[in-house]
Scaffold this active site. Structure first.
Site, PDB file in Angstrom:
ATOM      1  N   TYR A   8      50.831  27.951 103.922  1.00  0.00           N
ATOM      2  CA  TYR A   8      50.510  28.569 102.527  1.00  0.00           C
ATOM      3  C   TYR A   8      50.990  29.848 101.993  1.00  0.00           C
ATOM      4  O   TYR A   8      51.502  30.524 103.115  1.00  0.00           O
ATOM      5  CB  TYR A   8      49.586  27.692 101.737  1.00  0.00           C
ATOM      6  CG  TYR A   8      49.235  26.108 101.743  1.00  0.00           C
ATOM      7  CD1 TYR A   8      49.764  25.166 101.121  1.00  0.00           C
ATOM      8  CD2 TYR A   8      47.668  26.026 102.545  1.00  0.00           C
ATOM      9  CE1 TYR A   8      49.387  24.044 101.553  1.00  0.00           C
ATOM     10  CE2 TYR A   8      48.011  24.828 101.956  1.00  0.00           C
ATOM     11  CZ  TYR A   8      48.537  23.623 102.035  1.00  0.00           C
ATOM     12  OH  TYR A   8      47.617  22.321 102.472  1.00  0.00           O
ATOM     13  N   SER A  11      49.320  17.737 103.909  1.00  0.00           N
ATOM     14  CA  SER A  11      50.754  18.319 103.577  1.00  0.00           C
ATOM     15  C   SER A  11      51.350  18.395 105.106  1.00  0.00           C
ATOM     16  O   SER A  11      52.249  18.894 105.288  1.00  0.00           O
ATOM     17  CB  SER A  11      50.451  19.486 103.025  1.00  0.00           C
ATOM     18  OG  SER A  11      50.866  20.096 101.882  1.00  0.00           O
ATOM     19  N   TYR A  53      55.433  10.030  97.527  1.00  0.00           N
ATOM     20  CA  TYR A  53      54.478  11.861  97.737  1.00  0.00           C
ATOM     21  C   TYR A  53      53.182  11.341  98.479  1.00  0.00           C
ATOM     22  O   TYR A  53      52.377  11.733  99.630  1.00  0.00           O
ATOM     23  CB  TYR A  53      55.109  12.113  96.988  1.00  0.00           C
ATOM     24  CG  TYR A  53      54.089  13.378  97.672  1.00  0.00           C
ATOM     25  CD1 TYR A  53      54.536  14.389  98.218  1.00  0.00           C
ATOM     26  CD2 TYR A  53      53.255  14.494  96.716  1.00  0.00           C
ATOM     27  CE1 TYR A  53      53.524  15.546  98.452  1.00  0.00           C
ATOM     28  CE2 TYR A  53      52.344  14.705  96.548  1.00  0.00           C
ATOM     29  CZ  TYR A  53      52.436  15.993  97.992  1.00  0.00           C
ATOM     30  OH  TYR A  53      51.821  17.593  98.245  1.00  0.00           O
ATOM     31  N   LYS A  64      55.013  16.087 105.008  1.00  0.00           N
ATOM     32  CA  LYS A  64      55.656  17.399 104.618  1.00  0.00           C
ATOM     33  C   LYS A  64      56.483  17.951 105.963  1.00  0.00           C
ATOM     34  O   LYS A  64      57.810  18.212 105.141  1.00  0.00           O
ATOM     35  CB  LYS A  64      56.254  18.899 103.869  1.00  0.00           C
ATOM     36  CG  LYS A  64      54.609  18.021 102.125  1.00  0.00           C
ATOM     37  CD  LYS A  64      53.869  19.441 101.756  1.00  0.00           C
ATOM     38  CE  LYS A  64      53.263  19.483 100.601  1.00  0.00           C
ATOM     39  NZ  LYS A  64      52.555  20.275  99.850  1.00  0.00           N
ATOM     40  N   VAL A  98      45.535  19.999 103.087  1.00  0.00           N
ATOM     41  CA  VAL A  98      43.601  20.043 102.568  1.00  0.00           C
ATOM     42  C   VAL A  98      43.074  18.831 103.420  1.00  0.00           C
ATOM     43  O   VAL A  98      41.754  19.299 102.567  1.00  0.00           O
ATOM     44  CB  VAL A  98      44.151  19.843 100.757  1.00  0.00           C
ATOM     45  CG1 VAL A  98      44.617  21.050 100.275  1.00  0.00           C
ATOM     46  CG2 VAL A  98      44.591  18.614 100.537  1.00  0.00           C
TER      47      VAL A  98
HETATM   48  N1  GLU Z   1      48.526  15.350  99.226  1.00  0.00           N
HETATM   49  C1  GLU Z   1      47.980  17.048  98.524  1.00  0.00           C
HETATM   50  C2  GLU Z   1      48.803  17.435  97.156  1.00  0.00           C
HETATM   51  O1  GLU Z   1      49.323  17.438  96.778  1.00  0.00           O
HETATM   52  C3  GLU Z   1      48.785  18.015  99.755  1.00  0.00           C
HETATM   53  C4  GLU Z   1      48.136  19.456  99.366  1.00  0.00           C
HETATM   54  C5  GLU Z   1      48.365  19.535 100.692  1.00  0.00           C
HETATM   55  O2  GLU Z   1      47.467  19.185 101.990  1.00  0.00           O
HETATM   56  O3  GLU Z   1      48.331  20.968 101.278  1.00  0.00           O
HETATM   57  O4  GLU Z   1      48.208  18.428  96.439  1.00  0.00           O
END
Ligand code: GLU
Length: 305
Positions: free
Chosen positions: A241, A61, A189, A64, A259
């Site tokens: 989060y 993430s 993504y 992002k 994650v």
């Molecule tokens: N690739 C992970 C997903 O889409 C990223 C989630 C994350 O790192 O919070 O679930």
């Protein structure tokens, strides 16, 4: 600084035992649960690392942040925020409920999965390969690391098990948030999440943001200052989060976790920080990584509040 970092790592290693590896992407369970490392990049380009700072992990993430920067540069903030909100969430990062009940189907923010997938759909490019290459090239610039590449096993693992993300994306297509082909958007993504990094790489991303978008080691103006400001604000309110509020109270820094166990923080006008600790707490944030950042923030008086 080096000694301080060594002490902080050693005194927080025990917290790796309090977390679990992310298992919903099967390949992530191969990570070393006990690893803990940190790297700090100063705005005059010095770097200090401690612990397992050579441990490789996928950016997940934290990517992002990069795709948000590119989408803002491609479209401007009015268009981007007409599709994706900037409000924090109390739901999990991959939650689907808010899409149906809140904000006229707009995902709440770009740091949760729904918002991040919508953001990728806004990046200009003919197909998933062009969009992903734009993201990879930008990540190489922000890290000063020309050798970045994806971890193919994690990419395939995530792609073959990513049905929750498919659900989010198809729901957003049904409500008009996404207008592009879903397989293409998700492929970009999944690839962006699978870029392999170290905590040095992510600490450099933090340093560019801390330096208002200017690359500390070569003076290039990579990210417009206004976009760096917006991104840091969203990291502060949404980057950890549904633990972002607690993180703001205890640590007080713009940050983004993934994650894969990484946490990237930008200390405005001071430092970039990258931490790795793949054992995660129940919100999906690095359990020991958060403790490392808390100690660092307290010892160096870094909180922005
Ligand atoms: N690739 C992970 C997903 O889409 C990223 C989630 C994350 O790192 O919070 O679930």
């Amino acid at each position: 600084m080096k000694e301080l970092l060594n002490n902080i790592i050693e005194s927080n290693r025990r917290y790796t035992k309090q977390g679990e590896l992310a298992a919903y992407i099967p390949e992530l369970t191969k990570a070393n649960k006990d690893a803990l490392g940190v790297c700090v990049t100063t705005l005059d380009g010095q770097e200090f690392c401690a612990g397992d700072c050579e441990t490789k992990f996928t950016i997940q993430s934290i990517s992002k942040v990069i795709s948000l920067i590119i989408a803002l540069m491609d479209n401007g903030k009015e268009k981007v925020f007409s599709k994706v909100g900037v409000e924090p969430t109390s739901e999990a990062f991959n939650s689907i409920t808010n899409l149906e009940t809140k904000n006229l189907h707009r995902p709440l923010n770009p740091m949760i999965n729904a918002g991040a997938i919508a953001i990728v759909s806004l990046i200009e490019g003919e197909n998933s390969e062009c969009v992903f290459n734009k993201i990879l090239d930008f990540t190489k610039k922000m890290t000063g690391n020309e050798n970045l590449h994806i971890d193919e096993n994690i990419y395939r693992s995530e792609k073959s098990t990513g049905d929750r993300n498919r659900s989010l994306a198809y729901f957003m297509k049904s409500t008009g948030v996404i207008t592009k082909d879903i397989d293409e958007v998700l492929d970009a993504y999944f690839r962006q999440c699978s870029i392999e990094v170290t905590c040095r790489d992510i600490s450099r991303i933090g340093a560019v943001l801390a330096n208002d978008g200017v690359i500390p080691w070569n003076g290039e103006k990579l990210v417009p200052k206004e976009i760096a400001r917006i991104v840091k604000a969203i990291m502060t309110t949404c980057g950890m989060y549904d633990e972002s509020g607690e993180f703001a109270v205890n640590i007080g820094l713009p940050a983004k976790s993934g994650v894969g166990g990484g946490v990237m923080a930008a200390v405005p006008s001071k430092l970039g920080i990258g931490v790795v600790g793949p054992a995660l707490d129940d919100k999906g944030n690095s359990s020991a990584g958060i403790k490392v950042l808390e100690d660092l923030s307290k010892k160096l008086n870094l909180s922005i509040f």
